[in-house]
Motif scaffolding. Sequence first.
Motif, PDB file in Angstrom:
ATOM      1  N   UNK A  91       0.838  -1.209   0.000  1.00 46.39           N
ATOM      2  CA  UNK A  91       0.000   0.000   0.000  1.00 46.39           C
ATOM      3  C   UNK A  91       0.869   1.253   0.000  1.00 46.39           C
ATOM      4  N   UNK A  92       1.869   1.286   0.859  1.00 47.66           N
ATOM      5  CA  UNK A  92       2.713   2.478   0.964  1.00 47.66           C
ATOM      6  C   UNK A  92       3.539   2.684  -0.313  1.00 47.66           C
ATOM      7  N   UNK A  99      -3.540   6.016  -6.945  1.00 49.02           N
ATOM      8  CA  UNK A  99      -4.596   6.384  -5.992  1.00 49.02           C
ATOM      9  C   UNK A  99      -5.030   5.199  -5.147  1.00 49.02           C
ATOM     10  N   UNK A 100      -5.639   5.486  -4.007  1.00 47.16           N
ATOM     11  CA  UNK A 100      -6.274   4.439  -3.212  1.00 47.16           C
ATOM     12  C   UNK A 100      -7.597   4.050  -3.880  1.00 47.16           C
ATOM     13  N   UNK A 101      -7.903   2.766  -3.838  1.00 51.72           N
ATOM     14  CA  UNK A 101      -9.190   2.257  -4.322  1.00 51.72           C
ATOM     15  C   UNK A 101      -9.739   1.322  -3.243  1.00 51.72           C
ATOM     16  N   UNK A 150      -5.811 -14.647   7.560  1.00 49.95           N
ATOM     17  CA  UNK A 150      -7.117 -15.003   7.029  1.00 49.95           C
ATOM     18  C   UNK A 150      -7.137 -15.451   5.592  1.00 49.95           C
ATOM     19  N   UNK A 151      -6.299 -14.876   4.751  1.00 45.40           N
ATOM     20  CA  UNK A 151      -6.325 -15.171   3.328  1.00 45.40           C
ATOM     21  C   UNK A 151      -4.913 -15.101   2.768  1.00 45.40           C
ATOM     22  N   UNK A 152      -4.675 -15.886   1.713  1.00 44.72           N
ATOM     23  CA  UNK A 152      -3.380 -15.813   1.030  1.00 44.72           C
ATOM     24  C   UNK A 152      -3.221 -14.485   0.309  1.00 44.72           C
ATOM     25  N   UNK A 153      -4.333 -13.773   0.062  1.00 46.71           N
ATOM     26  CA  UNK A 153      -4.316 -12.529  -0.692  1.00 46.71           C
ATOM     27  C   UNK A 153      -3.921 -11.345   0.169  1.00 46.71           C
ATOM     28  N   UNK A 154      -3.056 -10.501  -0.365  1.00 48.63           N
ATOM     29  CA  UNK A 154      -2.759  -9.216   0.251  1.00 48.63           C
ATOM     30  C   UNK A 154      -3.576  -8.136  -0.441  1.00 48.63           C
ATOM     31  N   UNK A 155      -2.900  -7.122  -0.958  1.00 48.87           N
ATOM     32  CA  UNK A 155      -3.600  -6.075  -1.693  1.00 48.87           C
ATOM     33  C   UNK A 155      -3.547  -6.332  -3.188  1.00 48.87           C
ATOM     34  N   UNK A 156      -4.206  -5.437  -3.929  1.00 50.32           N
ATOM     35  CA  UNK A 156      -4.194  -5.505  -5.394  1.00 50.32           C
ATOM     36  C   UNK A 156      -4.090  -4.095  -5.945  1.00 50.32           C
ATOM     37  N   UNK A 157      -3.278  -3.971  -6.992  1.00 56.68           N
ATOM     38  CA  UNK A 157      -3.132  -2.700  -7.687  1.00 56.68           C
ATOM     39  C   UNK A 157      -3.640  -2.882  -9.112  1.00 56.68           C
ATOM     40  N   UNK A 158      -4.562  -2.009  -9.524  1.00 56.53           N
ATOM     41  CA  UNK A 158      -5.030  -1.984 -10.906  1.00 56.53           C
ATOM     42  C   UNK A 158      -4.620  -0.656 -11.526  1.00 56.53           C
ATOM     43  N   UNK A 159      -4.179  -0.726 -12.774  1.00 58.43           N
ATOM     44  CA  UNK A 159      -3.731   0.466 -13.481  1.00 58.43           C
ATOM     45  C   UNK A 159      -3.940   0.258 -14.976  1.00 58.43           C
TER      46      UNK A 159
END
Length: 493
Positions: free
Chosen positions: A154-155, A163-165, A302-311
């Motif tokens: 995120x950082x 941008x944050x989504x 809780x989940x294998x997933x962290x964040x996601x970035x779309x561009x």
Amino acid sequence: CSWSGRAGAGPCWARALSEDPGCEVVVLEAGPVPSAFPGDLLDARLVPGARPGHPAVRTFPARLAPGMPYMAARGRVLGGSTTVNGGYFVRARRADFDRWAEAGGDGWSYERALPFMRALENDLDHGATALHGDRGPMPVRRTGLEHPAAAAFRDAARELGYPDEPDKNAEEPPGFGPVPSNSVDGRRVNTGLAYLLGAASARPNLTVAGGRGVRSVVVRGGRATGVVAADGTVLEADEIVLCAGALATPHLLHLSGIGPAADLERAGIAVVRDLPVGAALSDHPQIVVEWTPRRPLGGPSGSWLGGALHLPSSDGPAAGDLEILQSLVPMAGLVGGRVAVPGMPLAFLASVQTPRTSGSLRTVSADPDVPPEIDYGYLRTGADRRRMREAVRATVAIVRAGAFGEVCAGTVEPVPVDDDGVLDAWIRARLGTSQHTCGTVPMGPAVDARGRVHGVRGLRVADTSILPAAPLRGPAATAVLIGEIAAADLRRE
């Protein structure tokens, strides 16, 4: 009404139609129908579909590009691929619905689809709003960003100006945010659990039969009258609904004589209806970029997933056609079925999600045990290769960002981002796929907007096969939406 299912849409049909006591619904599932799912199938920190030889997975031999064989995995158990995938439950974008409405009419517009998207979900973060629902069967919760690697992602995204989504199921500009998931408190909730293994399972007009694969559809006088099960049994029905997924459904139609006439004749199959089934295939190419943690970061809670970035790519839609998805479990753990693999690197999954069709699926034998020829057609054009380079370079930029350096010592291997030709070769040697197959039985040429097969009465398709091209986000949530929309159409009829 009978359906054959390996995709997530099937249980939606069964529950919706069996609400009418005058409709007898028979569900034929190729895989098992457990009364209680094994723990590893519901552990949201694992991806059963990534494990070679997992009993809940069927694999299809395929080719990603010339000289690049691959084994495509699909769920073979009640709930289909929602049982074995990553639990990513992100809606398609408005631009996707605009394209589908062009092919299938206003019923596929974003405005017309939104009530169905709200009705199918129980959004545990937002509750009932103009965009979200709180009473549907599918729970939706966004992954937390407390893990040190997720917070650093995120950082780093912010450092690079993205941008944050915060809500990827709203129509906000693409950017960084948590991943909506059909996993709650570490437990995956597949469509079998959400739709069938509750009160619906006790309905006397609903039969769910496991281990009952389907070999073909019986068509007489231009009407589908039943299906032939793998054991040779013929089950008759007034309506047949195929929900076997974008690889198995077109193969099943081909075996039934529905598809490109020339291909079927070469395979020794009598032609029932000449349709472009399997003539196109759409999916998302993917590359794994691994990085080395500076220190032990611990496993996900809780989940294998962290964040996601779309561009957006350099010439892509504003809604964003590149995705960088974070894994908080090492790839060795996902492949091996283990959450903790000390000392192993973590990974980003970079994919190009530009809506396009590049592949095909062709049946070569009348024997149902002979798999079809599946060609993804990746990296064919200069634009394909450029977008893949952009996705990899954006991922490496995240890894090299100062904020991500707090947890990262660099990529596991040098990534040659400064030379297009060398990078193309690097990508080609590591190419994979996101397992987001769509478009093999498309609206318009093959089926109408309700999934009804042209020229064959009483036969419908209700899975991601009918989407003209894969959406700008992974299609799991859209698969469930297809089931909801199609079931509502049939009930109205």
